[in-house]
Design an enzyme around this catalytic site. Structure first.
Site, PDB file in Angstrom:
ATOM      1  N   HIS B  49      -2.633   5.128 -15.247  1.00 11.08           N
ATOM      2  CA  HIS B  49      -3.135   5.458 -16.575  1.00 11.08           C
ATOM      3  C   HIS B  49      -3.674   6.878 -16.624  1.00 11.08           C
ATOM      4  CE1 HIS B  49      -2.843   1.328 -18.003  1.00 11.08           C
ATOM      5  NE2 HIS B  49      -3.300   0.949 -16.825  1.00 11.08           N
ATOM      6  N   VAL B 172     -12.579 -13.944   6.384  1.00  5.72           N
ATOM      7  CA  VAL B 172     -13.993 -13.781   6.744  1.00  5.72           C
ATOM      8  C   VAL B 172     -14.760 -15.030   6.299  1.00  5.72           C
ATOM      9  CG1 VAL B 172     -16.065 -12.402   6.385  1.00  5.72           C
ATOM     10  CG2 VAL B 172     -13.825 -11.280   6.530  1.00  5.72           C
ATOM     11  N   CYS B 400      22.693  -7.230  -3.832  1.00  3.79           N
ATOM     12  CA  CYS B 400      22.300  -6.795  -5.173  1.00  3.79           C
ATOM     13  C   CYS B 400      21.592  -5.452  -5.111  1.00  3.79           C
ATOM     14  CB  CYS B 400      21.393  -7.819  -5.829  1.00  3.79           C
ATOM     15  SG  CYS B 400      22.106  -9.457  -5.942  1.00  3.79           S
TER      16      CYS B 400
END
Lengths: 422, 479, 116
Positions: B49, B172, B400
């Site tokens: 942005h 954690v 592809c």
């Protein structure tokens, strides 16, 4: 350095092999087949079930056996082919760029090209089934590859979405390998595959076929844990309140095949929006002169026998094209477009360009009884056939003779079906 | 004992690790997943942005604008794709026009360069497929697009190449504070560090709590997306937004760096921090919205849908603070977190410096990393030279996206190493094309098995119990 | 009793109607070839199926195989069991007998591909 070759065939499956043999038998010697897999035969290698060859050889063969009939001829005729070779670029002036381990990246300029690139399966993404993204979701063909080629078992409790032939075949295959197939869901009110496969792949093993049903949600964080299925209404929308949870670790998708046409697109070849394949004339020539297409790359066939038959046409046409130096014999030229009327989903070919016998394959858009299928010019019937029953899963064919075509005066004929809709 | 342990290998952890790898410090990144970039970084809009959106004076505004300016060079160094395609916020009525003017003023105040207000003609000139109902737009030429997980993978790879350690599958469970620092404990092992940087994304509040900081909480906001085939990628060239609402920037339409077209996200507050399922409603919402902005979107070309979770902190700004002595939490990094990440990393380094830690530059820091897509960008001659050295670059596995076995092996061998199918996919694009892995996954499974020397049935899609096959056929046991 | 069958002999899949009275077939309608008629008869008395599956080679490759004649339907899983415990060594030519007279059915399991 660009090498020149008379005829390059892209794809060494049933279509490519048959086209190559046909071109050879019509006088072409400088042929090269480019195949991306490690063997010739294409998808047939993993289709270990039987049902191939009834029309072509009058016996029932498995996929690899059917493939071998052609492979043997390729070897005997010493038609050159390259395996593990991927075509990466293709232009409309017939320059092919390909890559393999022996040659690296190389270019070939061909006089004529036959596209025999087969098809691919429609994946989950195209269906927008809501839910999580766990492992355990396979297209039926991928599961078939795991089981029949790799010897790997994808899962042990299975739901199948879509009742296309591969889905049905895999229901039986997985059952035989010890998996439990809990249901086959089909969004349409009729099965997608052949009646025979519903019988011997589902009914034999008491596997329920749930017509007008679809999967509406996928569950499981890591591995698939289950699916929610629901009934659909006539607009294929899920009916609230009909949801049913089925626990399973595997979901197979058999929801359609799409002609593989990336190369055709890159060469600017006109494609048919219904079939997804190239628009061709009765010689299987595409909108670009000297480029031909056949097999499942052109339109998805239900029987390999017809693939071989169609590829023979493409092979012969390509041979004629090469022998005539790209000129088509002028006095026979015609330019007739085949339009589809009610009840007909598509025809291949869609154009008639010369006064030579033509086989027009077609599929209907629904199930009809006592059907009369006609090719008409205006109100005049050019040719017609009658069928007790036609279904979309089974391809049908009308033959047009050279005389039939000579009689067509205008530029348009229409394919029409009259019959009782089921 | 590490100097610094970073908890979380998302874009913030990745950029921070790379920033810190410039200095003579021992650094370790921990992540609970089987690969890096598995949280919010994996699934977002991938927009860098310009910085007109965050309120003036916020950390968000400052770090967004700075991060966005830093991005082109970082992308270049890391070999990550970044396209400066510009963005358009389009308005349909007077109310929208007012909002757009507010954004314009805010952008100017935030220091965003080259912002412009467009009228209808200017807008349609720039982007011909925009709905004829649009009347005005804000044009931000500095806005860009990238691939967020590629950026995080490359940043961590580069950090690792410069000496940083990575421990995956490290969840954690507990953090102990000792005299000389912290001990970070999972069910299997523990690591010690003088400093902790908590970049745990959606779970940053849980980690902060372990260090005694209960001052903030993070809640998940789901965003669903639809991805369209590459043949649709040129429908628009800019990133197209509607005017923002209180819930965020709304649904956007953007080309991706891969050339696909991306539609989304929805914005739904949920409670489960692991719920990345897509929903029927979400898909419908996107379809109904995007039609208003852009003409004739080919919805039948959808190749996949996915959803991501934003880590919403609830303060309206990023939360970057000391949770305890030498324990920095970087939390609530919602949009524009991706754009701000390089600046966040620098900001965190500054906070560390304030504590008195010695930040001495490494002489041998190498800012460059080979692009994951380097092979594709070579000329045919260069490719052939490489193929002669390694034939596997000529064996195409993913048809592809045209990915070779050589590239897949590179992804498995180079930092951070791919250990499962999705990890290979994120690095090479194999399986991301129109067949979605139908052809190539059986091959990649075998390559992974061989490279990692793990039985095929233990190879997973994305870690955990996501194995792909359950064993051999014939009951398996004979094998 | 009328029994409706879908012929599985070839991909056409004819709908066949068999009329049975006191355990005897009275009439068969709907088939379009001799083999279809035979199928209908056999399907009412002793349904038969061709098995197509795979066997492992000693070095872990997968060889496709089939029964050269259909076997009784109720013996499908017994046959599969026998096939599962079979391993073959390479090279193998198409058509080679892998298991003779499987489960006493009189049918042989044969290779359907060449493999080396």
């Amino acid at each position: 350095m660009v090498k020149s070759t008379d005829l390059v065939i892209i794809g060494g499956g049933p279509a490519g092999m048959s086209a190559a043999i046909s071109a050879y038998n019509n006088g072409i010697r400088d042929i090269l087949i480019l195949e991306r897999a490690e063997t010739l035969g294409g998808i047939l290698q993993q289709c270990i079930h039987n049902g191939f060859g009834i029309h072509k050889f009058n016996e029932e063969l498995t996929g690899p056996e059917y493939s071998w009939r052609y492979e043997k001829q390729i070897l005997e005729l010493k038609i050159p082919y390259k395996l593990n070779t991927m075509v990466t670029e293709f232009t409309r002036d017939k320059i092919i760029t390909a890559v393999n381990e022996q040659d690296g990246i190389f270019k070939i300029k061909a006089k004529a090209v036959i596209l025999a690139t087969g098809c691919r399966e429609r994946p989950r993404g195209a269906l927008n089934i809501p839910g999580t993204r766990p492992s355990g979701i396979f297209t039926a063909g991928t599961a078939q590859k795991y089981i029949n080629i790799k010897g790997y078992m994808p899962g042990k409790s299975v739901v199948i979405l879509g009742s296309g032939d591969i889905g049905l075949i895999m229901a039986r295959r997985m059952t035989l390998e010890g998996a439990e197939v809990k249901a086959v869901c089909e969004i349409m009110p009729y099965p997608g595959g052949r009646a025979r496969n519903v019988e011997q792949c589902l009914n034999d093993f008491n596997i329920p076929l749930k017509l007008s049903h679809t999967v509406v949600e996928i569950h499981g964080k890591h591995r698939l844990t289950g699916v929610t299925i629901a009934k659909v209404d006539e607009n294929k929308k899920p009916v609230p309140g009909t949801e049913e949870y089925i626990s399973c670790d595997t979901l197979l998708l058999s929801v359609g095949l799409i002609p593989e046409n990336e190369l055709a697109k890159s060469a600017g070849i006109e494609l048919d929006s219904v079939t997804g394949g190239a628009v061709v004339d009765q010689n299987r020539q595409t909108s670009v002169k000297g480029i031909f297409a056949c097999g499942n790359a052109l339109h998805v066939h239900d029987l390999v026998d017809y693939v071989s038959e169609e590829a023979e046409i493409a092979g012969k046409s390509a041979a004629d094209y090469i022998k005539n130096n790209g000129m088509s014999p002028g006095s026979f030229a015609r330019n007739i477009i085949i339009k589809t009327g009610g009840g007909i989903r598509y025809t291949v070919p869609r154009k008639i360009t010369s006064i030579t016998d033509a086989k027009i394959y077609f599929r209907t858009s629904g199930i009809y009884r006592n059907a009369k299928i006609s090719i008409k010019e205006g109100e005049r019937v050019v040719a017609s056939i009658k069928k007790k029953r036609v279904v979309p899963a089974e391809m049908e064919m009308i033959k047009l003779t050279g005389d039939n075509i000579r009689e067509i005066k205008g530029g348009i004929v229409t394919f029409e079906l009259e019959g009782l809709h089921d | 004992m590490y100097d610094i342990v970073i908890i979380g290998a998302g874009i913030v952890g990745a950029m921070t690790a790379r920033e810190l790898s410039k200095y003579l410090l021992s650094v370790c990144i921990l992540d609970k997943e089987s690969d890096v970039a598995m949280g919010a970084t994996k699934a977002n809009s991938a927009i860098i942005h310009a910085g007109y959106d965050p309120k003036e004076g916020t950390l968000k505004a400052r770090l967004n604008v700075l991060g966005s300016e830093m991005m082109p060079q970082i992308a270049e160094e890391l070999g990550v794709r970044y396209i400066n395609n510009g963005s358009l916020v389009i308005g349909f009525n007077d109310e929208d026009a007012e909002k757009i003017k507010t954004l314009y003023r805010r952008g100017i105040a935030n220091g965003v360069k080259k912002l412009a207000l467009l009228d209808k003609d200017e807008l349609l000139n720039l982007e011909s497929n925009i709905s004829k109902n649009a009347v005005c737009a804000l044009y931000a030429p500095t806005s860009g697009i990238t691939c967020p997980y590629e950026l995080a993978i490359a940043a961590i790879g580069n950090a690792m190449d410069n000496g940083v350690d990575l421990k995956l599958n490290f969840k954690v469970e507990e953090i102990k504070k000792n005299e000389d620092g912290y001990e970070v404990i999972s069910s299997f092992e523990s690591v010690k560090a003088k400093y902790i940087i908590n970049a745990a994304g959606l779970f940053a509040d849980d980690i902060a709590k372990m260090a005694g900081d209960t001052s903030f909480s993070i809640h998940p906001r789901k965003g669903e997306y639809l991805l369209l085939d590459k043949e649709c990628g040129s429908l628009v060239s800019h990133t197209i937004f509607g005017t923002p609402t209180e819930k965020g920037k709304g649904i956007l339409i953007t080309p991706t760096v891969d050339g696909n077209l991306l539609l989304g996200p929805t914005s739904v507050d949920i409670t489960d921090k692991t719920d990345t399922s897509t929903t029927f409603d979400g898909i419908e919402t996107i379809l109904s919205q995007v039609n208003k902005y852009v003409n004739s979107i080919p919805f039948n070309r959808v190749i996949t849908s996915f959803s991501g979770l934003r880590a919403v902190g609830g303060t309206g700004d990023f939360i970057i603070k000391f949770s305890n002595d030498n324990f920095i939490s970087v939390a609530g990094i919602e949009s524009p977190g991706l754009s701000a990440a390089p600046a966040i990393a620098r900001y965190v380094a500054g906070m560390l410096k304030e504590t008195g830690i010695r930040l001495e530059k490494k002489k041998k820091f190498n800012p460059y990393r080979k692009s994951m897509h380097f092979f594709k960008n070579l000329s045919d001659e260069e490719k052939n030279r490489l193929i002669r050295e390694n034939r596997k670059y000529a064996r195409i596995v993913c048809r592809c996206e045209m990915v070779s076995e050589g590239e897949i092996i590179d992804a498995i061998r180079s930092n951070p190493k791919a250990t499962n199918l999705d990890a290979v996919k994120r690095r090479t694009r194999s399986g991301m094309g129109r067949c979605q892995g139908g052809f190539c996954s059986p091959y990649i499974l075998d390559i992974l098995s061989e490279e990692l020397k793990i039985p095929v049935e233990h190879i997973t899609k994305s870690g955990g119990a996501s194995n792909i096959i359950i064993g051999r056929t014939k009951g398996g046991e004979q094998w | 009793m009328i029994k409706n069958l879908t012929c599985i002999i070839c991909p056409i899949g004819c709908n066949i109607e068999v009329e049975i009275k006191k355990g005897e077939i009275v009439s068969i309608k709907g088939y379009s070839c001799k083999r279809g008629e035979e199928y209908a008869k056999s399907e009412c008395k002793n349904p038969l199926r061709t098995i197509t599956t795979t066997v492992f080679t000693i070095d872990g490759k997968v060889l496709p195989v089939k029964t050269d004649k259909p076997v009784p339907k109720e013996k499908l899983f017994d046959c599969m069991k026998a096939i599962k415990s079979t391993k073959v060594s390479l090279p193998i030519e198409i058509g080679k007998v892998i298991i003779e007279n499987i489960e006493g059915t009189g049918s042989n399991v044969i290779s359907t591909n060449n493999m080396r």
